[in-house]
Structures are given as structure tokens and as C-alpha cells.
Design a protein around this motif. Structure first.
Motif, PDB file in Angstrom:
ATOM      1  N   SER A  28      -6.625  12.229   5.819  1.00  0.00           N
ATOM      2  CA  SER A  28      -6.798  11.366   4.644  1.00  0.00           C
ATOM      3  C   SER A  28      -7.878  10.306   4.890  1.00  0.00           C
ATOM      4  O   SER A  28      -8.604   9.923   3.962  1.00  0.00           O
ATOM      5  N   ALA A  32     -11.219   9.792   2.677  1.00  0.00           N
ATOM      6  CA  ALA A  32     -11.566   8.503   2.090  1.00  0.00           C
ATOM      7  C   ALA A  32     -13.010   8.128   2.406  1.00  0.00           C
ATOM      8  O   ALA A  32     -13.760   7.668   1.528  1.00  0.00           O
ATOM      9  N   GLN A  35     -15.441  10.191   0.389  1.00  0.00           N
ATOM     10  CA  GLN A  35     -15.461   9.781  -1.015  1.00  0.00           C
ATOM     11  C   GLN A  35     -16.151   8.427  -1.197  1.00  0.00           C
ATOM     12  O   GLN A  35     -16.845   8.207  -2.195  1.00  0.00           O
ATOM     13  N   TYR A 252      -6.861   5.458   3.180  1.00  0.00           N
ATOM     14  CA  TYR A 252      -6.976   6.198   1.910  1.00  0.00           C
ATOM     15  C   TYR A 252      -6.250   5.456   0.792  1.00  0.00           C
ATOM     16  O   TYR A 252      -6.791   5.271  -0.305  1.00  0.00           O
ATOM     17  N   ASN A 253      -5.033   5.016   1.065  1.00  0.00           N
ATOM     18  CA  ASN A 253      -4.245   4.339   0.033  1.00  0.00           C
ATOM     19  C   ASN A 253      -4.887   3.019  -0.392  1.00  0.00           C
ATOM     20  O   ASN A 253      -4.876   2.666  -1.578  1.00  0.00           O
ATOM     21  N   CYS A 255      -8.140   2.290  -0.277  1.00  0.00           N
ATOM     22  CA  CYS A 255      -9.343   2.597  -1.054  1.00  0.00           C
ATOM     23  C   CYS A 255      -8.991   3.022  -2.474  1.00  0.00           C
ATOM     24  O   CYS A 255      -9.705   2.669  -3.436  1.00  0.00           O
ATOM     25  N   ARG A 256      -7.905   3.743  -2.622  1.00  0.00           N
ATOM     26  CA  ARG A 256      -7.421   4.094  -3.969  1.00  0.00           C
ATOM     27  C   ARG A 256      -6.968   2.852  -4.701  1.00  0.00           C
ATOM     28  O   ARG A 256      -7.308   2.650  -5.888  1.00  0.00           O
ATOM     29  N   HIS A 257      -6.190   2.014  -4.052  1.00  0.00           N
ATOM     30  CA  HIS A 257      -5.671   0.790  -4.689  1.00  0.00           C
ATOM     31  C   HIS A 257      -6.809  -0.121  -5.162  1.00  0.00           C
ATOM     32  O   HIS A 257      -6.706  -0.727  -6.249  1.00  0.00           O
ATOM     33  N   GLN A 259      -9.659   0.819  -6.032  1.00  0.00           N
ATOM     34  CA  GLN A 259     -10.485   1.600  -6.966  1.00  0.00           C
ATOM     35  C   GLN A 259     -11.899   1.852  -6.418  1.00  0.00           C
ATOM     36  O   GLN A 259     -12.867   1.924  -7.150  1.00  0.00           O
ATOM     37  N   ASP A 262     -11.522   7.725  -6.229  1.00  0.00           N
ATOM     38  CA  ASP A 262     -10.608   8.242  -7.271  1.00  0.00           C
ATOM     39  C   ASP A 262      -9.297   8.710  -6.664  1.00  0.00           C
ATOM     40  O   ASP A 262      -9.250   9.138  -5.522  1.00  0.00           O
TER      41      ASP A 262
END
Length: 262
Positions: A28, A32, A35, A252-253, A255-257, A259, A262
Motif C-alpha cells: 500500500s 501511495a 499515485q 496510504y490511509n 494520503c487518502r484522508h 485527498q 484517490d
């Protein structure tokens, strides 16, 4: 909507890599990083590791920008951009004081796992240090003539170390339990700021990830900081955001949080 370009810096040990398995990098985390770069963000490592140790990790995550040597070394696009040496007078004073109080010591004066010492007790007690593959012992070695010391290994006796002010002025990290301390730079943000300015970026767009005590200065100064779930409590208190630990998709989490991906 396109996210504004950010300059993102990852500590290595316990952040980019597992905090339970040395140098293990989760799938993950790799996703990240890929991405982030695909989104146009700038990605770099920010580590206390020497150049050669940082370069062991960088290719595995396809990152060719490094703030290393605790902020004193910069590698941009795979090339050494700059290196700021330690204050050699302070290094000499530290060793003189170590000898006065009976602390074992050795010097690293090149970008390699080789260390130099005239202290036989260092040879006897430090043979199992994982970052050292060869100790060059020379009883005639005159450290007072040293001009290129990059870090100093010293026997870890906290109550004695605290009496040496020059150590505090450079920085100290303790690795491998209580076996030894490593006198090395600990202001990663100095290198981060220098790198971002060189690239034409703004400090307000800097995001740092970390978990340890040598991340404190960059957490104090960075516009936004992310502490891993496994981070030291003192570091978490400084963080803008606390994510999951390094073994639970923390990067990863986060980077998602935020934004950023994606």
C-alpha cells in the motif's frame, strides 16, 4: 479538481518501512507513492541515514530525491546536490571529552559502513552494531587531525553524555537498544527547506511524515506533519494529523484522508 502540488517528505525507518520488520515496505505504501507522483506531487525521503544507507531504500520505492545525513545532505534526481560537513572542531572536542570520561568512541569519516578508532574498548564492545561492517583500529590514529568526520559513535551512557554540550549542539540518536549513541545532525527540516527553495516551491506546501525523535525539528517547522500510529508520543503531540501505524497502511490511509490521492 487538481490538488495543488505538494512537497512530501517521508522518514524511512518506522514510517516508510515497517516498525517491526527492518526495511520491509508494504504494497500500500508503494501504491501511495506511485499515485502521489502521478498526481504531480514532489516526493522525497527525509532521513538521518547516511547517503549509502538511504540509497539502499530509495530504488525500492522509486524515489530519487533524498534529504539525508539528518538534513546535511541533499540528492536531487539521483545526483548529490550538496553536503554540509559537521563542525570538525566540535567533533574533536566531543572525542576529547569522551576520552576524559571513559566513553568508547569511533568516527565515520566517509560515506561507508567503515569506522575508525584508536579505542580498543570500542572494538571489543561494538562488533555487533548493524550499521558497521568494518572497524579500523589504529592505536596511532590522531582524531585531532580529522577533517571529514560525518558522525561519531559513542558508548551510550546517558548520564555521562548529558554532560557534553557539544553533542547536544550537533544531535544525538540512540539505536540498537542501549548499546551506543550516534552523534549526527538531527535537523531534517533544514535540508527540506533548502531542497524546496531550490525547486522553486513554497514552505506552505510542505508535508512531512515521521515517527521518531529525530523527526521533532521537522514537525516543529513544517506547515503540515503526519505522525504514524507507531510514532513516539512526543512527536504525536506536534503532529497536524495522526494516521495508522506503518504496518497498517498508515501512509496510504493518510494520503487518502488528505485527498492527495484517490
Amino acid at each position: 479538481m487538481q490538488t495543488k502540488k505538494k512537497y512530501i517528505f517521508f522518514d524511512i525507518d518506522g514510517t516508510l518501512t515497517s516498525h517491526t520488520k527492518r526495511d520491509f515496505i508494504s504494497e500500500s505504501t508503494l501504491q501511495a507513492i506511485d499515485q502521489l507522483k502521478a498526481k504531480g506531487h514532489f516526493v522525497s525521503l527525509a532521513t538521518g541515514r547516511s547517503v549509502f544507507l538511504a540509497k539502499e531504500v530509495a530504488p525500492r520505492v522509486n524515489i530519487n530525491n533524498l534529504v539525508c545525513e539528518g538534513g546535511n545532505g541533499l540528492i536531487i534526481n539521483g545526483e548529490l546536490h550538496s553536503y554540509e560537513p559537521l563542525d570538525q572542531e566540535k567533533v574533536i572536542t566531543i572525542i576529547e571529552k569522551c576520552e576524559e570520561v571513559g566513553l568508547s568512541w569511533a568516527i565515520s569519516n566517509e560515506d561507508s559502513p567503515v569506522v575508525l578508532t584508536k579505542d580498543k574498548s570500542f572494538v571489543e564492545h561494538m562488533t555487533k552494531v548493524p550499521f558497521i561492517t568494518r572497524i579500523e583500529y589504529d592505536e596511532t590514529y590522531d582524531f585531532r587531525n580529522e577533517t571529514s568526520a560525518r558522525r561519531v559513535f559513542i558508548e551510550n551512557k546517558p548520564e555521562v553524555i548529558q554532560s557534553i554540550n557539544e553533542i547536544k549542539e550537533i544531535g544525538l540518536m540512540v539505536y540498537h537498544g542501549s548499546l551506543f549513541g550516534l552523534v549526527e545532525p538531527d535537523d531534517k527540516y533544514k535540508g527540506i527547506k533548502k531542497m524546496v527553495e531550490f525547486l522553486g516551491g513554497q514552505e506552505e506546501d510542505i508535508i512531512v511524515f515521521g515517527d521518531g525523535m529525530n523527526d521533532i525539528k521537522m514537525f516543529e517547522k513544517a506547515a503540515f506533519s503526519v505522525a504514524m500510529g507507531n510514532a513516539e508520543e512526543e512527536l504525536k503531540k506536534l503532529a497536524s494529523y495522526i494516521t495508522d501505524d506503518a504496518d497498517s497502511d498508515g501512509i496510504y490511509n493518510a494520503c487518502r484522508h488528505l485527498q492527495l490521492i484517490d
